[in-house]
Design an enzyme around this catalytic site. Structure first.
Site, PDB file in Angstrom:
ATOM      1  N   SER A   1       0.804  -1.224   0.000  1.00 28.15           N
ATOM      2  CA  SER A   1       0.000   0.000   0.000  1.00 28.15           C
ATOM      3  C   SER A   1       0.837   1.275   0.000  1.00 28.15           C
ATOM      4  O   SER A   1       0.824   2.069   0.959  1.00 28.15           O
ATOM      5  CB  SER A   1      -0.968  -0.044   1.176  1.00 28.15           C
TER       6      SER A   1
ATOM      7  N   ARG B   1       7.559   6.292  -4.411  1.00 32.02           N
ATOM      8  CA  ARG B   1       8.178   6.921  -3.231  1.00 32.02           C
ATOM      9  C   ARG B   1       7.532   6.329  -1.989  1.00 32.02           C
ATOM     10  O   ARG B   1       6.373   5.923  -2.007  1.00 32.02           O
ATOM     11  CB  ARG B   1       7.964   8.440  -3.234  1.00 32.02           C
TER      12      ARG B   1
ATOM     13  N   ASP C   1      -4.147  -1.177  -1.179  1.00 36.74           N
ATOM     14  CA  ASP C   1      -5.246  -1.459  -0.240  1.00 36.74           C
ATOM     15  C   ASP C   1      -6.586  -0.840  -0.656  1.00 36.74           C
ATOM     16  O   ASP C   1      -7.651  -1.413  -0.416  1.00 36.74           O
ATOM     17  CB  ASP C   1      -4.875  -1.038   1.201  1.00 36.74           C
TER      18      ASP C   1
HETATM   19  C1  BGC Z   1      -0.145   5.214   0.192  1.00 36.84           C
HETATM   20  C2  BGC Z   1      -1.269   4.548  -0.552  1.00 36.84           C
HETATM   21  C3  BGC Z   1      -2.178   3.837   0.422  1.00 36.84           C
HETATM   22  C4  BGC Z   1      -2.608   4.750   1.543  1.00 36.84           C
HETATM   23  C5  BGC Z   1      -3.470   4.042   2.568  1.00 36.84           C
HETATM   24  C6  BGC Z   1      -0.671   6.077   1.325  1.00 36.84           C
HETATM   25  O1  BGC Z   1       0.380   6.592   2.063  1.00 36.84           O
HETATM   26  O2  BGC Z   1       0.630   6.020  -0.680  1.00 36.84           O
HETATM   27  O3  BGC Z   1      -0.767   3.642  -1.495  1.00 36.84           O
HETATM   28  O4  BGC Z   1      -3.298   3.379  -0.281  1.00 36.84           O
HETATM   29  O5  BGC Z   1      -1.480   5.271   2.185  1.00 36.84           O
HETATM   30  O6  BGC Z   1      -2.815   2.952   3.132  1.00 36.84           O
END
Ligand code: BGC
Length: 480
Positions: free
Chosen positions: A147, A162, A200
Site C-alpha cells: 500500500s 516513493r 489497499d
Molecule cells: C499510500 C497509498 C495507500 C494509503 C493508505 C498512502 O500513504 O501512498 O498507497 O493506499 O497510504 O494505506
C-alpha cells in the site's frame, strides 16, 4: 494554576478558525481535485500531481470467483498473512495471522531486512497451517497488498514511486518490489508465486463490490489516505497506443489514484503553521500534502504541535514537569489513538482525558483547563480531517457522474475515530447540497465500512488476474 477562561476560549477559537473549512472552501478543493484527477490520467509523472496509477484490474468481481489464494498485507503498521478460500456465491472463508513490524523497520538502512521479514512471515504462516509439511506439489498464488504508490506496467509488478507514511528505506524507490520479495521467498524454497500486486484501496473496492454491487469507490482513512475507482480505458490518455488489442477502449480499468499527494503544488488547501512544520520535518517534505492533513500517521503530531504552542504562549502546561515539555518537543510522541480516546470522553470531569494524558504522556497532573482544551482540539483536528477527506470522494463521484453509490472505507481513522463517519457524511451533504437535515440513510452517496480489502480483496483480484492468465489475456502494457 487556573487559566483565565476568556483567554482559553480565545485560544480555542483561534485554533478553530485556523482549521475550519467552510463549504465554499470545500467546493474549491473539489473543483481543483477533479482537475488533478484528470491531469493524472494524461500524465501521472508530475511530482506535484496525483499519479493515477493503473491497477490492471479490468473486470468487476461477480462474487462467483473461486479458489484458494494467499494474501500478504503490508500497509504501514503491521504485517498480515491471510489464506482466503473463495467459495463462489459471494461466500468465503479466511484464516489469518498478524505479525508486528519490528521496531525501527520503517527506517532501516537495509532493504533486505524488510523483504526477509515478509518472506519469514509467509513461511511461518504456511508452516502453521501445514504442520506436517508445506505441500511441495502445489504453488500458492499470492496477492501482494503493497500500500504505497507503485507504477504498474502489469498487474504482477510494481515500481515503488516513493515511500509514504514515515517509511524511509533506501534502495526500494525506483525498484520493482515483486522480485525483491520473490528473491527472499525463493531463498526459502516457498511454493509461492505473486499473481497480483495490489493497493489497499483497490482491495477495499473489489472486496466490497464482491458482496455489494453499489460499491463504486474504495478508500482508506488510516495511517495513510487514498482512494480508487474504475475508469474507462479510453479516458486514460497516458497509455494511448500502449495497450494490447485484448484490452478494448471501453474496458473498465481500476485506478489507484494515490491522492494522498493531492495539492502538492499548494494551490487550494489552506495550511496552518502546524501543517507546514509537519511537512518540513517529515522524511519527504513537499510530498503527500493531502495525506499529511488527514491521515492517522499525522493527526497525533498536529495535536502535539498545537499543545506545545499553548505552552510556548504561556497559556497551558506552565506548571508541568519539564519532562512533559521535552516529550511534547519530540515528533510522533502522540498517536491518533490519543485523539480518539480524548474525543470519546463524555464525562463531566473529563476523567478519560486526564487518564489519557497520564497513560500516553506520563503526565498525571493535567488540569481541567488542559483536558478541556485538548478535547476541543481533538474535535477541531478530527473535523478538518473528515471534511477534507471527503473532497477526494466528491471529486471522483462528480467526475464519474456517480449519484447513488457506496464508497467502501477502511482504516483506523474511519473505524476508530469517534464521529469521523458522521462528520464525513456531513461534509458530503455540504458539498452535494443535500442539506444537513437529510437523514443519513437517505444520503445518495454513502461511505460504508469496507470488507477486508487487503486480505479478501487481494484474493479476489488475484483470482481475477489468475483467470485472465489462464485465458491467455493480457495483464498489462503491450510488450515492446
Ligand atoms: C499510500 C497509498 C495507500 C494509503 C493508505 C498512502 O500513504 O501512498 O498507497 O493506499 O497510504 O494505506
Amino acid at each position: 494554576m487556573t487559566v483565565d477562561k476568556t483567554e482559553l476560549d480565545k485560544s480555542i477559537k483561534k485554533v478553530q478558525a485556523e482549521f475550519w473549512l467552510p463549504t465554499e472552501t470545500l467546493d474549491k478543493i473539489v473543483e481543483y481535485f477533479i482537475e488533478e484527477l484528470e491531469r493524472g490520467l494524461v500524465d501521472g509523472t508530475d511530482p506535484l500531481g496525483i499519479p493515477m496509477n493503473l491497477a490492471w484490474v479490468m473486470e468487476y468481481p461477480t462474487g462467483d470467483e473461486t479458489g484458494d489464494y494467499l494474501a500478504l498485507d503490508f500497509g504501514g503498521t503491521n504485517l498480515r498473512v491471510v489464506m482466503v478460500h473463495l467459495l463462489g456465491g459471494k461466500k468465503l472463508e479466511t484464516e489469518q495471522s498478524f505479525y508486528r513490524l519490528p521496531h525501527g523497520m520503517r527506517t532501516t538502512k537495509d532493504r533486505n531486512e524488510l523483504f526477509e521479514f515478509m518472506a519469514e512471515c509467509l513461511e511461518k504462516f504456511l508452516i502453521e497451517k501445514h504442520p506436517s509439511g508445506i505441500p511441495e506439489n502445489k504453488t500458492f498464488p499470492l496477492g501482494f497488498t503493497f500500500s504505497y504508490p507503485a507504477t504498474q506496467s502489469r498487474i504482477d509488478a510494481g515500481v515503488l514511486q516513493r515511500w509514504t507514511k514515515g517509511f524511509d528505506i533506501p534502495g526500494v524507490e525506483g525498484e520493482d518490489v515483486v522480485p525483491l520479495l520473490m528473491e527472499k521467498v525463493n531463498n526459502r524454497n516457498l511454493p509461492i508465486k505473486v499473481v497480483a500486486l495490489i493497493n489497499d484501496t483497490c482491495g477495499a473496492l473489489v472486496a466490497s463490490r464482491y458482496v455489494d454491487p453499489l460499491t463504486e469507490m474504495g478508500c482508506i482513512f488510516g495511517t495513510g489516505v487514498n482512494g480508487s475507482y474504475y475508469e474507462t480505458v479510453n479516458a486514460i490518455k497516458k497509455v494511448k497506443g500502449q495497450l494490447p488489442a485484448d484490452i478494448p477502449e471501453d474496458s473498465p480499468m481500476l485506478i489507484n489514484c494515490e491522492y494522498g499527494s493531492f495539492d502538492n503544488a499548494h494551490k487550494v488547501i489552506p495550511r496552518t503553521k502546524y501543517d507546514l512544520k509537519i511537512d518540513a520535518d517529515s522524511p519527504r517534505p513537499g510530498q503527500q500534502t493531502f495525506e499529511k492533513m488527514t491521515a492517522g500517521f499525522y493527526l497525533g503530531d498536529l495535536m502535539r504541535l498545537v499543545l506545545l504552542d499553548q505552552y510556548k504562549n504561556g497559556l497551558l502546561f506552565q506548571e508541568a514537569d519539564s519532562k512533559l515539555i521535552k516529550l511534547l518537543e519530540t515528533e510522533n510522541c502522540i498517536d491518533t489513538s490519543f485523539l480518539s480516546l480524548i474525543e470519546s470522553d463524555e464525562s463531566e470531569d473529563l476523567s478519560l482525558v486526564k487518564k489519557t494524558f497520564a497513560d500516553a504522556l506520563h503526565y498525571e497532573d493535567a488540569t481541567s483547563d488542559e483536558c478541556y482544551f485538548a478535547k476541543e482540539v481533538a474535535e477541531i483536528i478530527g473535523t478538518r480531517a473528515a471534511r477534507l477527506s471527503i473532497c477526494g470522494i466528491s471529486a471522483a463521484c462528480k467526475k464519474r457522474g456517480y449519484k447513488n453509490c457506496h464508497v467502501a472505507a477502511d482504516g483506523a481513522v474511519y473505524l476508530k475515530y469517534p464521529n469521523f463517519p458522521e462528520r464525513a457524511a456531513e461534509g458530503l451533504a455540504d458539498v452535494f447540497r443535500w442539506g444537513r437535515d437529510l437523514p443519513y440513510d437517505q444520503h445518495p452517496i454513502k461511505i460504508v465500512k469496507a470488507q477486508d480489502g487487503s486480505g479478501v480483496g487481494a484474493a479476489v483480484i488475484a483470482a481475477l488476474s489468475h483467470k485472465r492468465q489462464l485465458q491467455g489475456l493480457s495483464l498489462g502494457l503491450k510488450d515492446e
